[in-house]
Design a protein around this motif. Sequence first.
Motif, short mmCIF file in Angstrom:
data_model
loop_
_atom_site.label_atom_id
_atom_site.label_comp_id
_atom_site.label_asym_id
_atom_site.label_seq_id
_atom_site.Cartn_x
_atom_site.Cartn_y
_atom_site.Cartn_z
N ASP A 1 -9.67 0.73 -5.14
CA ASP A 1 -9.87 0.53 -6.58
C ASP A 1 -8.54 0.40 -7.30
N GLU A 2 -7.56 1.21 -6.91
CA GLU A 2 -6.25 1.12 -7.54
C GLU A 2 -5.59 -0.21 -7.21
N SER B 1 -0.12 0.74 -4.36
CA SER B 1 -1.47 1.23 -4.66
C SER B 1 -1.93 2.32 -3.70
N SER B 2 -1.08 2.73 -2.74
CA SER B 2 -1.50 3.56 -1.61
C SER B 2 -2.63 2.82 -0.91
N THR C 1 0.81 -1.21 0.00
CA THR C 1 0.00 0.00 0.00
C THR C 1 0.84 1.27 0.00
N ASP D 1 -5.76 3.17 -1.77
CA ASP D 1 -6.88 3.25 -2.70
C ASP D 1 -7.30 1.84 -3.10
#
Length: 347
Positions: free
Chosen positions: A118-119, A113-114, A83, A116
């Motif tokens: 959805d990411e 993806s941080s 993340t 997020d």
Amino acid sequence: MDDDADPTPSPDGRRGRATMKDVARRAGVGLSTVSRVVSGGGGVSRDKVRAVERAVRELEFSRNEFARTLRTGTAATIGMLVTNISDPFFAAVIDAVEEQVRARDQLLLVASSSDDADEGIRVLRRLTRSRVDGLIVVVPETADLSFLQRQQDAGMPVVFVDQPSGGVSGDLVLSDNEGGMAEAVRHLAAAGHRRIACIAHVGGRYTSERRQDGYFQGLTAAGLAHDAALVVEVEDSVSACAAALAELTGQPDPATAVVTTNSRTTKAVLEALRLTRQRLSLVSFDDFDLAVLMDPPVTAIAQDPVAIGHAAADLLFDRIAGLGGAVRRIVIGTRLIERGSGEQPPR
């Protein structure tokens, strides 16, 4: 085709990822022709190239494969999602996983993806289409990864790190969140503190909640009462932590010590303490760079990201090698590093 399309049925009816044989059968050509087309070789008629390319698209067979993939059906590549790739903890986990992957003469593909959701899902879908042999995943909060179950059923194992995934089963490696935080509280209680507060991060609910559980376990072990007024959840900002400190020290029976639930929160609390000129005994869950240079140096509960990374890689390679059986869960212990901030006597 849709990303959630079922893997191609094999001759015995089982579901699996498309192979060169599937592509050859769909295109009506031989395996050697598929190999030349996929690897960019020549000597293939235009009609056969088009037939192979059409079959590749329809079966979602990756064209960007290594020679070993063409020979053996395995990519010799592991995918990993975290993340926050810049976080020192996750950076150390990545290094440890990569060490194990290199030792097996394979490649590690790392993506971030941080937080997020959805990411994270988008990145994982791309990794699975890259035909990696397995995945190590730090789950973005709230992400529904149930789509990975089909990939696992097709033979691609997944190991989760730091927290489980609610949408899919898989082996799991995590720190002893409860035990580490309980030790932090016991340490402060042994120094004479009876009003020990907890400033908890709100991002990353799983680890925050487990560490808050450990906080209450530590209070019980030390014979101290549970007081919900001593627990404050904050964003990792200096202003939020300054407000939390004002709330905790402004009570009729104020807090004299505090535990924090991650290093980002700790850093914000330290800055808030400096700005408000307060001095509280402090133990941080998670060590961090420059902790030894603070005044006083920060006592911390240190996780072991190297052990976590090694354990995750070992679990994954066991599954890749064909190990079956129930889902496995490994908890890596923490250790208390005494430096001074947790030893101040109560005022």
